[in-house]
Scaffold this motif. Sequence first.
Motif, mmCIF file in Angstrom:
data_model
loop_
_atom_site.group_PDB
_atom_site.id
_atom_site.type_symbol
_atom_site.label_atom_id
_atom_site.label_comp_id
_atom_site.label_asym_id
_atom_site.label_seq_id
_atom_site.Cartn_x
_atom_site.Cartn_y
_atom_site.Cartn_z
ATOM 1 N N ALA A 1 100.791 5.110 64.775
ATOM 2 C CA ALA A 1 99.499 5.519 64.222
ATOM 3 C C ALA A 1 99.603 5.889 62.752
ATOM 4 C CB ALA A 1 98.947 6.697 65.031
ATOM 5 N N ALA A 2 100.733 6.457 62.346
ATOM 6 C CA ALA A 2 100.889 6.896 60.958
ATOM 7 C C ALA A 2 101.031 5.737 59.992
ATOM 8 C CB ALA A 2 102.106 7.814 60.844
ATOM 9 N N SER A 3 101.320 4.546 60.484
ATOM 10 C CA SER A 3 101.551 3.411 59.586
ATOM 11 C C SER A 3 100.267 2.948 58.905
ATOM 12 C CB SER A 3 102.180 2.249 60.362
ATOM 13 O OG SER A 3 101.306 1.793 61.372
ATOM 14 N N LEU A 4 99.147 3.089 59.594
ATOM 15 C CA LEU A 4 97.891 2.595 59.013
ATOM 16 C C LEU A 4 97.416 3.475 57.853
ATOM 17 C CD1 LEU A 4 96.216 1.582 62.399
ATOM 18 C CD2 LEU A 4 97.455 0.135 60.777
ATOM 19 N N PRO A 5 97.367 4.815 58.003
ATOM 20 C CA PRO A 5 97.062 5.639 56.816
ATOM 21 C C PRO A 5 98.093 5.467 55.698
ATOM 22 C CG PRO A 5 96.810 6.932 58.825
ATOM 23 C CD PRO A 5 97.443 5.633 59.220
ATOM 24 N N ALA B 1 96.297 9.961 60.950
ATOM 25 C CA ALA B 1 97.184 9.521 62.027
ATOM 26 C C ALA B 1 96.841 10.168 63.363
ATOM 27 C CB ALA B 1 98.634 9.823 61.656
ATOM 28 N N SER B 2 96.492 11.468 63.352
ATOM 29 C CA SER B 2 96.189 12.152 64.610
ATOM 30 C C SER B 2 94.938 11.599 65.263
ATOM 31 C CB SER B 2 96.040 13.654 64.359
ATOM 32 O OG SER B 2 95.001 13.912 63.430
ATOM 33 N N GLU B 3 93.936 11.246 64.474
ATOM 34 C CA GLU B 3 92.713 10.675 65.032
ATOM 35 C C GLU B 3 92.979 9.283 65.612
ATOM 36 O OE1 GLU B 3 88.159 9.449 63.622
ATOM 37 O OE2 GLU B 3 89.460 10.628 62.286
ATOM 38 N N ILE B 4 93.759 8.479 64.881
ATOM 39 C CA ILE B 4 94.104 7.146 65.395
ATOM 40 C C ILE B 4 94.926 7.268 66.671
ATOM 41 C CG2 ILE B 4 95.460 5.067 64.907
ATOM 42 C CD1 ILE B 4 94.636 5.349 61.985
ATOM 43 N N GLU B 5 95.833 8.253 66.711
ATOM 44 C CA GLU B 5 96.654 8.452 67.904
ATOM 45 C C GLU B 5 95.779 8.838 69.099
ATOM 46 O OE1 GLU B 5 100.893 9.642 69.336
ATOM 47 O OE2 GLU B 5 100.382 9.336 67.239
#
Length: 574
Positions: free
Chosen positions: A424-428, A531-535
């Motif tokens: 998830a952190a890769s996109l931001p 990242a937390s929202e995408i996760e």
Amino acid sequence: MNIQVPIKGSIERRIETLLEELVGSYSLPEASVERARRAAGTDARIDKVLVKLGLLDERTFVKAWSSIAGIPQADLTQFPSQPVLAELLTGRFLKTSEVLPLFSDETMLKVAVADPLDEYSLAAIRSRTGLRVECALAPTSDLRDAFDRLYPADAVVPDPKTNADVAASDLTRLKDLATDAPAILLVNSIIARAVELQASDIHLSSGRSGTRLRYRVDGVLRDEEPPSTTAYDSIISRVKVLAELDITERRLPQDGRIRFGVAGREIDLRIATMPHLEGEGAVLRILDRSAVKLDLPSLGFTPEIEQELAQVLSEPHGIFLVTGPTGSGKTTTLYAALRRIVKPERNVVSVEDPVEYQLDGVAQIQVQRKIGLNFPTALRAILRQDPDVIMIGDIRDSETAQIANQAALTGHFVLATLHTNSAAASLPRLIDMGLEPYLLSSTIRGVLSQRLIRRLCQACSRPLPHGNDSTHEQLSGLATLTSLPLTTDRVREPVGCVQCRGSGYKGRIAITELITTNDDLRRAILRRADASEIEMLYRTNTQSSLLKSGAEKVFAGLSSLTEVLHATGGGALQ
């Protein structure tokens, strides 16, 4: 044993018998034997040349000779803590002869020898001591370590200097040390031992308390018997010579590469030296292509993840990322994925730093920053080569990210690695690198995050005891969190044995999670979700996670609960 000096012909016959044994029982290639014959000429012994060239490791040399000559192998536990018969046998003679006295009584002296055919030295020892001599075989590196420990006053190499400016006379000394036979044998044995242990890295360091040699095996550093302080300088010099580095430069870090022959196969090593407060250190990363299977099931991918990944890789264009921290196996996974999409009708090109594995059907480009060939420069050139698939070894900067995304927008399929701690952190992270969200949302096809966990040793692991209530409670919590059935009949725990060197683990396996693109994810990218929202969004749409992948390995008896919790954080079970 009765010592009889054989005639030359008998030595040659015994060596030929050894070569036949090595080819027949130890899978030594005939080509390696012929290479050693050419190098040996008429003066050198072929068996010793095999070891010096790195075509045969020392321990196989000892094992094969033990079988041929009927001489037992010496165990390290038999090595003495104090010199034996020091009043009769000098350290210099023993070092030169490579014979180590192990113990003696009134009638017999037992020694460890490196060369089973050197019966002249044994005869000299018998004459000097008046004792019956029995011998056992030991690797040269083990004997040299013992000599350095037991006979330090008889050192054959000068003391090392600090990391100050090196004078012209010191340059001559360093070159002599690097080309000295003991230095060559020491470096060969260190690398061969690392390959034998299937280590990924060799760490050499020197400090006020002495030298240190460590191997990273299954992701964990393990101390080995360190080289002596007197020999350490020659080891570092030899490594620099092999990697074509500046042997006199001790003030600045250097890096290079070595192609090394070990037991009949080619090993690539990446070398990085670093000046320390006391002395100089080096790390050697081992790239053993023959030890890696580039297929997803062997790496630990479940059929479900493999099927999802196959769908992502079937896309005609877009970006697929593999993320994770350093040493998590990203590049190996990327190669395994690339092998699935290499076809004769596709032009597949990669740009890497370094090229770790050579793949058929892929035009691979090695980054060379010294001449200006970096990732952006190489990518721009690749786009003019009419590629269908592009692999990028690592997206490290905004310029590389921009070009990769542009390539995906113009009809290419791009595979790359990215250093982030979660999928998830890769996109931001890419948005922070300067990619516009509306462009990224249209190109990203999937993000795979992975970790490497240690496999349980199949020789010594045992079923989980029934009385361990706390562990069973954790297993129940793990099953609940991952929506897996609680089945403890196959759960095992580490024990430790000779095969795994007491660790309880042998080899590693990947745990993975895969994010695939859908409309909800695209909308999240467009609004610059963190990242937390995408996760959270990802968790509502799929049950895949690193924790679940790890739990599957635990319930299948492949790894331990402790190992999985360590790799994934394990905070949810606390």
